[in-house]
Design an enzyme around this catalytic site. Structure first.
Site, short mmCIF file in Angstrom:
data_model
loop_
_atom_site.label_atom_id
_atom_site.label_comp_id
_atom_site.label_asym_id
_atom_site.label_seq_id
_atom_site.Cartn_x
_atom_site.Cartn_y
_atom_site.Cartn_z
N ARG A 155 0.74 -1.32 -0.02
CA ARG A 155 0.02 -0.04 -0.13
C ARG A 155 0.74 1.30 -0.08
O ARG A 155 0.57 2.19 -0.81
CB ARG A 155 -0.87 0.08 1.09
CG ARG A 155 -2.07 -1.00 1.09
CD ARG A 155 -2.92 -0.99 2.47
NE ARG A 155 -2.10 -1.26 3.24
CZ ARG A 155 -2.34 -0.98 4.92
NH1 ARG A 155 -3.64 -0.62 5.14
NH2 ARG A 155 -1.69 -1.31 5.65
N ASN A 195 -6.08 -2.74 1.98
CA ASN A 195 -5.83 -4.14 1.93
C ASN A 195 -7.42 -4.54 1.99
O ASN A 195 -8.11 -3.97 2.48
CB ASN A 195 -5.44 -4.81 3.33
CG ASN A 195 -4.05 -4.65 3.11
OD1 ASN A 195 -3.29 -4.40 2.25
ND2 ASN A 195 -3.27 -4.32 4.43
#
Length: 98
Positions: free
Chosen positions: A23, A41
């Site tokens: 990320r 996520n």
């Protein structure tokens, strides 16, 4: 259609993409390309999000999501959906959503 045309696309990346700073690297790469959007996520072990910006830069980001990712990630596939031309951007930055 020009490279300056703004587009939006949703994505989901599969493989070893959680617990490997995916990320953070996605956010950094998006900002580097001047894109906006978000990344998060999923409970299924994937990473999903949305990217928006000039077509040429979004294409670069799609390639990065499919083949590069974070140094410790192992991408098995990336899926892109809902690609469309937009008149204006829905986001003002590239955020990590928790």
């Amino acid at each position: 259609m020009t490279d300056g045309e703004l587009i939006s696309v949703d994505y989901e990346v599969f493989g070893k993409v959680q617990g490997v700073f995916f990320r953070k690297y996605t956010q950094t790469q998006g900002k580097k390309l001047g894109l906006v959007g978000w990344v998060q996520n999923t409970s299924a072990g994937t990473v999903q999000g949305q990217i928006q910006g000039p077509r040429k830069k979004v294409i670069e980001m799609k390639h990065w999501l499919k083949s590069t990712g974070s140094p410790k990630s192992q991408i098995t596939k990336a899926e892109f959906k809902n690609e469309k031309t937009v008149v204006s951007l829905d986001h003002s930055s590239f955020d990590i959503v928790k």
